[in-house]
Design a protein around this motif. Sequence first.
Motif, PDB file in Angstrom:
ATOM      1  N   VAL A 195       0.814  -1.224   0.000  1.00 55.58           N
ATOM      2  CA  VAL A 195       0.000   0.000   0.000  1.00 55.58           C
ATOM      3  C   VAL A 195       0.847   1.273   0.000  1.00 55.58           C
ATOM      4  CG1 VAL A 195      -1.716   1.330   1.304  1.00 55.58           C
ATOM      5  CG2 VAL A 195      -1.935  -1.159   1.128  1.00 55.58           C
ATOM      6  N   PHE A 196       1.895   1.305   0.831  1.00 55.88           N
ATOM      7  CA  PHE A 196       2.626   2.550   1.052  1.00 55.88           C
ATOM      8  C   PHE A 196       3.948   2.653   0.307  1.00 55.88           C
ATOM      9  CE2 PHE A 196      -0.066   2.018   4.807  1.00 55.88           C
ATOM     10  CZ  PHE A 196      -0.701   3.251   4.855  1.00 55.88           C
ATOM     11  N   TYR A 197       4.486   1.543  -0.182  1.00 52.82           N
ATOM     12  CA  TYR A 197       5.788   1.595  -0.849  1.00 52.82           C
ATOM     13  C   TYR A 197       5.705   1.159  -2.307  1.00 52.82           C
ATOM     14  CZ  TYR A 197       7.718   2.464   3.753  1.00 52.82           C
ATOM     15  OH  TYR A 197       8.015   3.026   4.976  1.00 52.82           O
ATOM     16  N   THR A 198       4.548   1.400  -2.910  1.00 54.45           N
ATOM     17  CA  THR A 198       4.374   1.203  -4.349  1.00 54.45           C
ATOM     18  C   THR A 198       4.321   2.581  -4.997  1.00 54.45           C
ATOM     19  OG1 THR A 198       3.165  -0.874  -4.043  1.00 54.45           O
ATOM     20  CG2 THR A 198       2.876   0.264  -6.141  1.00 54.45           C
ATOM     21  N   GLU A 199       5.396   2.961  -5.665  1.00 47.27           N
ATOM     22  CA  GLU A 199       5.479   4.316  -6.229  1.00 47.27           C
ATOM     23  C   GLU A 199       4.730   4.429  -7.545  1.00 47.27           C
ATOM     24  OE1 GLU A 199       9.553   5.414  -6.486  1.00 47.27           O
ATOM     25  OE2 GLU A 199       9.887   5.389  -4.322  1.00 47.27           O
ATOM     26  N   THR A 200       4.918   3.474  -8.439  1.00 46.81           N
ATOM     27  CA  THR A 200       4.210   3.474  -9.717  1.00 46.81           C
ATOM     28  C   THR A 200       3.428   2.175  -9.833  1.00 46.81           C
ATOM     29  OG1 THR A 200       6.116   2.480 -10.843  1.00 46.81           O
ATOM     30  CG2 THR A 200       5.964   4.891 -10.839  1.00 46.81           C
ATOM     31  N   LEU A 201       2.211   2.264 -10.342  1.00 48.60           N
ATOM     32  CA  LEU A 201       1.352   1.082 -10.408  1.00 48.60           C
ATOM     33  C   LEU A 201       0.742   0.956 -11.796  1.00 48.60           C
ATOM     34  CD1 LEU A 201      -0.103  -1.278  -9.032  1.00 48.60           C
ATOM     35  CD2 LEU A 201      -1.894   0.329  -8.342  1.00 48.60           C
ATOM     36  N   SER A 202       0.952  -0.203 -12.417  1.00 49.95           N
ATOM     37  CA  SER A 202       0.333  -0.511 -13.706  1.00 49.95           C
ATOM     38  C   SER A 202      -0.825  -1.475 -13.459  1.00 49.95           C
ATOM     39  CB  SER A 202       1.365  -1.144 -14.651  1.00 49.95           C
ATOM     40  OG  SER A 202       0.732  -1.613 -15.826  1.00 49.95           O
ATOM     41  N   ILE A 203      -2.034  -0.940 -13.506  1.00 48.82           N
ATOM     42  CA  ILE A 203      -3.223  -1.764 -13.258  1.00 48.82           C
ATOM     43  C   ILE A 203      -3.343  -2.907 -14.271  1.00 48.82           C
ATOM     44  CG2 ILE A 203      -5.735  -1.764 -13.102  1.00 48.82           C
ATOM     45  CD1 ILE A 203      -4.398  -0.418 -10.765  1.00 48.82           C
ATOM     46  N   PRO A 204      -3.122  -2.669 -15.577  1.00 47.01           N
ATOM     47  CA  PRO A 204      -3.229  -3.783 -16.536  1.00 47.01           C
ATOM     48  C   PRO A 204      -2.279  -4.941 -16.218  1.00 47.01           C
ATOM     49  CG  PRO A 204      -3.246  -1.695 -17.701  1.00 47.01           C
ATOM     50  CD  PRO A 204      -2.899  -1.378 -16.280  1.00 47.01           C
ATOM     51  N   LEU A 205      -1.027  -4.623 -15.866  1.00 45.72           N
ATOM     52  CA  LEU A 205      -0.080  -5.691 -15.545  1.00 45.72           C
ATOM     53  C   LEU A 205      -0.476  -6.409 -14.255  1.00 45.72           C
ATOM     54  CD1 LEU A 205       3.371  -4.082 -16.451  1.00 45.72           C
ATOM     55  CD2 LEU A 205       2.235  -5.993 -17.600  1.00 45.72           C
ATOM     56  N   LEU A 206      -0.985  -5.646 -13.285  1.00 51.00           N
ATOM     57  CA  LEU A 206      -1.407  -6.268 -12.030  1.00 51.00           C
ATOM     58  C   LEU A 206      -2.600  -7.202 -12.266  1.00 51.00           C
ATOM     59  CD1 LEU A 206      -0.861  -6.406  -8.995  1.00 51.00           C
ATOM     60  CD2 LEU A 206      -2.474  -4.519  -8.684  1.00 51.00           C
ATOM     61  N   LEU A 207      -3.547  -6.771 -13.126  1.00 47.92           N
ATOM     62  CA  LEU A 207      -4.684  -7.629 -13.462  1.00 47.92           C
ATOM     63  C   LEU A 207      -4.216  -8.852 -14.245  1.00 47.92           C
ATOM     64  CD1 LEU A 207      -7.355  -4.956 -14.468  1.00 47.92           C
ATOM     65  CD2 LEU A 207      -7.252  -6.301 -12.362  1.00 47.92           C
ATOM     66  N   LEU A 208      -3.237  -8.637 -15.127  1.00 42.14           N
ATOM     67  CA  LEU A 208      -2.704  -9.762 -15.897  1.00 42.14           C
ATOM     68  C   LEU A 208      -2.032 -10.789 -14.976  1.00 42.14           C
ATOM     69  CD1 LEU A 208      -2.314 -10.870 -18.751  1.00 42.14           C
ATOM     70  CD2 LEU A 208      -0.148  -9.609 -18.873  1.00 42.14           C
ATOM     71  N   ALA A 209      -1.441 -10.303 -13.885  1.00 37.62           N
ATOM     72  CA  ALA A 209      -0.804 -11.213 -12.930  1.00 37.62           C
ATOM     73  C   ALA A 209      -1.814 -12.147 -12.284  1.00 37.62           C
ATOM     74  CB  ALA A 209      -0.070 -10.404 -11.854  1.00 37.62           C
ATOM     75  N   MET A 210      -3.076 -11.711 -12.227  1.00 37.03           N
ATOM     76  CA  MET A 210      -4.105 -12.550 -11.618  1.00 37.03           C
ATOM     77  C   MET A 210      -4.410 -13.789 -12.456  1.00 37.03           C
ATOM     78  SD  MET A 210      -4.650 -11.069  -8.782  1.00 37.03           S
ATOM     79  CE  MET A 210      -2.927 -10.540  -8.866  1.00 37.03           C
ATOM     80  N   LEU A 211      -4.014 -13.764 -13.744  1.00 33.13           N
ATOM     81  CA  LEU A 211      -4.255 -14.927 -14.609  1.00 33.13           C
ATOM     82  C   LEU A 211      -3.429 -16.143 -14.160  1.00 33.13           C
ATOM     83  CD1 LEU A 211      -5.590 -16.212 -17.076  1.00 33.13           C
ATOM     84  CD2 LEU A 211      -3.768 -15.234 -18.493  1.00 33.13           C
ATOM     85  N   PRO A 212      -2.088 -16.033 -14.060  1.00 27.20           N
ATOM     86  CA  PRO A 212      -1.339 -17.191 -13.550  1.00 27.20           C
ATOM     87  C   PRO A 212      -1.683 -17.538 -12.104  1.00 27.20           C
ATOM     88  CG  PRO A 212       0.105 -15.285 -13.813  1.00 27.20           C
ATOM     89  CD  PRO A 212      -1.178 -14.943 -14.481  1.00 27.20           C
TER      90      PRO A 212
END
Length: 431
Positions: free
Chosen positions: A186-203
């Motif tokens: 929550v506090f130490y994520t400076e840049t966040l790519s929502i598409p890549l994070l959602l893609l990570a949910m696939l594997p």
Amino acid sequence: MPALQAKFFSRSSASEAKRIAQILRSETVGGGLLLLATILALVWANSPWSAAYETIRDFKFGPESLKLSLTVGQWAADGLLAIFFFAAGLELKREFVAGDLREPRRAAIPIVAAISGAAVPALVFIVFNLGNSDGLHGWAIPTATDIAFALAVLAVISTHLPSGLRTFLLTLAIVDDLIAITIIAVFYTETLSIPLLLLAMLPVGIFAVLVQKRIRSWYLLLPLAAAAWALVHASGVHATVAGVLLAATVPVMRSEARGGPDAGPGLAEHFEHLIRPISSGFAVPVFAFFAAGVTVGGFSGLGDSLGDTVTLGIIFALVGGKTIGIFASTFLLSKFTKAHLDDDLSWTDVFGLALLAGVGFTVSLLIGELAFGPGSLADDHAKVGVLVGSFVAAILATVVLRSRNRVYKKMYEAEQLDENNDGIPDVYQQK
């Protein structure tokens, strides 16, 4: 507030005590390796050959196109600690689904203590750094307890800590780790790519389907875990979060087709037996070796570090904040509920355990690097604070717990007595 269990730190069930003992033996060995790795790193980083240490730690390798061109130190922090958090996630789920802490009344004590033991040190650190806006980034450094280092301390002082206290310490450290990984995400994520994070949910999802079907083939699960880790890393969220996400999908109980929930442990315990030795015996010591190598610069350099509010904040937070948070919350629970200490224990034991929880290392060093950047002056001062604070907490805990070792030894001997030779100690068969 509903009444908690009648006694704090009471003896676990026989099966749970045996399982906890196995885990703690593994962590104690890992703690010894962790201590050795830390000493080697400090000696090398402050020797005439320190340049060689830095060259190895800062050597980069990996595919740049996948955002995986990392230094050796970063691979240790992002990659090897993902294994550590996977093991911690498995144990946390196992404890709350099938362990003694599946009962809310028993779980409340270590959960409240862990939350207080994270919040109070953070507040202590903030107080020390109110005038240091840059230093405030490190507020989460003293929040976590290092179970391996804490158990290494217990092994060195040869104390026979009762099973109830050991279970509490283990659970406290695991909940601390969960709090820490949440803070990191929550506090130490400076840049966040929502598409890549959602893609990570696939594997992660495919991994979940396979483990729910009790498929344990490494050639299927490892590539999925690696893909999830790489995508979480590329998304900007710290890659260790992937370890916790994957652990959360692993079933604890056996399937209904194999005997139902009462048939015994499931896939989580199988994975834990495989992963824990790798985590405590390799992943964490290697991370510590590359994270703890701070160049102190002699007495003058140490003096400069100890004059920094970041260093002082961490030391006082680990030694004082942890102790106050854990001891005070446990004491208040006993006052506002019907619970009381186990008959063989005293509040001195709780105070000693609270001091021991001030041994923060692995996760504290990780958060320090995230807060200030690896190799920065502030990060070096943070490392000094973690090392000094953990050492002072360990010494004070040794004094308190060692003074009670005669009582612990009697309790330990009682827990081992098996006069009818049925493999179950007599104390677990008494009504």
